[in-house]
Design an enzyme around this catalytic site. Structure first.
Site, PDB file in Angstrom:
ATOM      1  N   TYR A 127       0.867  -1.178   0.000  1.00 46.14           N
ATOM      2  CA  TYR A 127       0.000   0.000   0.000  1.00 46.14           C
ATOM      3  C   TYR A 127       0.901   1.224   0.000  1.00 46.14           C
ATOM      4  O   TYR A 127       1.894   1.275   0.742  1.00 46.14           O
ATOM      5  CB  TYR A 127      -0.903   0.024   1.230  1.00 46.14           C
ATOM      6  N   ARG A 162     -17.476   0.475   4.280  1.00 51.99           N
ATOM      7  CA  ARG A 162     -17.892  -0.900   4.542  1.00 51.99           C
ATOM      8  C   ARG A 162     -18.873  -0.877   5.707  1.00 51.99           C
ATOM      9  O   ARG A 162     -18.488  -0.816   6.879  1.00 51.99           O
ATOM     10  CB  ARG A 162     -16.666  -1.757   4.814  1.00 51.99           C
ATOM     11  N   HIS A 254     -11.210  -4.989  -5.821  1.00 60.10           N
ATOM     12  CA  HIS A 254     -10.916  -5.189  -4.400  1.00 60.10           C
ATOM     13  C   HIS A 254     -11.990  -6.043  -3.721  1.00 60.10           C
ATOM     14  O   HIS A 254     -12.357  -5.830  -2.569  1.00 60.10           O
ATOM     15  CB  HIS A 254     -10.770  -3.845  -3.674  1.00 60.10           C
ATOM     16  N   ARG A 257     -15.013  -4.258  -2.212  1.00 57.28           N
ATOM     17  CA  ARG A 257     -14.825  -3.593  -0.926  1.00 57.28           C
ATOM     18  C   ARG A 257     -14.462  -2.114  -1.056  1.00 57.28           C
ATOM     19  O   ARG A 257     -14.281  -1.441  -0.045  1.00 57.28           O
ATOM     20  CB  ARG A 257     -13.745  -4.321  -0.121  1.00 57.28           C
ATOM     21  N   GLY A 287     -14.093 -12.579  -6.601  1.00 53.28           N
ATOM     22  CA  GLY A 287     -15.212 -13.477  -6.824  1.00 53.28           C
ATOM     23  C   GLY A 287     -14.890 -14.891  -7.217  1.00 53.28           C
ATOM     24  O   GLY A 287     -15.808 -15.708  -7.384  1.00 53.28           O
ATOM     25  N   ARG A 289     -14.403 -18.589  -6.981  1.00 52.40           N
ATOM     26  CA  ARG A 289     -14.857 -19.512  -5.941  1.00 52.40           C
ATOM     27  C   ARG A 289     -14.808 -20.974  -6.366  1.00 52.40           C
ATOM     28  O   ARG A 289     -15.307 -21.837  -5.634  1.00 52.40           O
ATOM     29  CB  ARG A 289     -16.308 -19.166  -5.523  1.00 52.40           C
ATOM     30  N   ARG A 309     -10.833 -14.570  -0.096  1.00 55.30           N
ATOM     31  CA  ARG A 309     -11.664 -14.968   1.035  1.00 55.30           C
ATOM     32  C   ARG A 309     -11.658 -16.470   1.306  1.00 55.30           C
ATOM     33  O   ARG A 309     -11.618 -16.878   2.470  1.00 55.30           O
ATOM     34  CB  ARG A 309     -13.090 -14.470   0.835  1.00 55.30           C
TER      35      ARG A 309
END
Length: 372
Positions: A127, A162, A254, A257, A287, A289, A309
């Site tokens: 970052y 968020r 992101h 998010r 996304g 999965r 995630r």
């Protein structure tokens, strides 16, 4: 034994504290982009090839000129100690066992040197900080630790709204810190406040919203490592990143998010790949999965994908073994998808055709079914 990553997500939700579960699962705003990421991947249909010899079917390939067991790397996720005491150390061990790169973040809950010492191919995510000297020092430390690439995240001038975190007054527990910084640097992240996110408050003071193309060019001059630029959605930005010296770009919102209402990553993947025209590698993030999602990304032009995630779900349910199970399931699904699509390897997957269907409300890419 979980048969799908959705099963691991449900198991993780059952063991995580509500606020931590929301921090991991949530998006920004009304979470429309979060939902769109899945919907966009679900709209893609692969056209399998027939009468192909797939008796020897391999998922192995290269990412940034390094051999990997499958075209997958872990996405950078901060504060992994939130879901398991060994956090990034356990996740890196799982990535090493799976033969895929592990991305250690600026906001890692263990020092980057300790994570790199686990022995996975390690990418360091940066970052851009208001303290430029500290930013470049982190890159120097990554080089010294043997990291294989630097990944600059460019879509977080400050943290998105968020709402789950704001509603929960989310803050880090005392035993979870940004370990790459000196003691006290991130103390604001531990201060809970009703209606606000302590992490958002901290990042607003730590991250530099003036990050520009000139800074990217300066980073390119300052490091010998391959440079990945994460957080691009506009093909023109991807082209400019290549011109600034990027070795790879990550098509990413992101994980839904940041800007709620931003386009889904999978919806612009083909356009980005066409724009860069092979001048750099292109990774899809947000996304993913399943192994079939990996196949869809390759058929749409990507070199590979980042998975975020699901790794945390595995960590939450079983530490390193749980994370290894997630990557193992993904590998099994991907190899199955490869063979059933008539591909003996990754190169053939990139030559598959796809159909991209319009969404039920008539929006999305194209109307009806569109050949690529």
């Amino acid at each position: 034994m979980p048969l799908r990553l959705d099963d691991v997500e449900r198991a993780a939700a059952a063991v995580l504290p509500d606020a931590v579960r929301d921090f991991v699962a949530g998006g920004s705003g009304a979470e429309r982009t979060l939902a769109d990421n899945r919907a966009a991947l679900d709209r893609i249909r692969v056209v399998p090839r027939a009468l192909r010899d797939v008796s020897a079917c391999s998922a192995a390939t290269t990412l940034l000129s390094r051999q990997v067991a499958m075209p997958v790397a872990t996405a950078p996720i901060g504060y992994q100690k939130l879901v398991h005491p060994q956090g990034e150390l356990a996740a890196a061990a799982a990535a090493k066992a799976a033969g895929v790169p592990f991305t250690v973040g600026t906001l890692s809950s263990f020092p980057l040197e300790q994570v790199a010492a686990v022995g996975a191919t390690t990418w360091f995510q940066l970052y851009w900080l208001r303290d430029r000297a500290l930013s470049f020092d982190l890159v120097r430390r990554a080089e010294a630790a043997g990291c294989a690439a630097v990944m600059l995240t460019v879509d977080v001038p400050w943290m998105g709204r968020r709402l789950r975190d704001m509603s929960n007054g989310f803050a880090l527990p005392d035993d979870v810190v940004a370990a790459n910084f000196t003691t006290g640097t991130a103390s604001e992240a531990h201060r809970a406040s009703p209606g606000g996110s302590a992490l958002a408050a901290h990042t607003s003071t730590a991250f530099d919203p003036s990050l520009s193309w000139a800074d990217l060019e300066e980073l390119r001059r300052r490091t010998r490592l391959p440079l990945i630029v994460k957080g691009l959605l506009d093909p023109a930005d991807a082209v400019r990143a290549v011109e600034a010296g990027a070795d790879a770009v990550v098509v990413s919102n992101h994980g839904g998010r940041q800007l709620d209402g931003a386009v889904a990553s999978a919806d612009v993947l083909e356009a980005v790949c066409a724009a860069v025209a092979g001048r750099c590698e292109v990774l899809l993030d947000s996304g993913v999965r399943s192994g079939t999602d990996v196949l869809k990304a390759l058929a749409s032009g990507a070199s590979g994908v980042l998975v975020g995630r699901p790794l945390l779900w595995g960590l939450a349910t079983g530490g390193a073994e749980g994370a290894r199970g997630v990557l193992g399931l993904l590998a099994e699904e991907f190899r199955d998808a490869l063979g059933l699509a008539g591909c003996s390897g990754v190169a053939e997957a990139r030559r598959l055709r796809v159909l991209r269907r319009a969404s039920q409300d008539g929006t999305g890419v194209g109307e009806g079914a569109v050949w690529r």
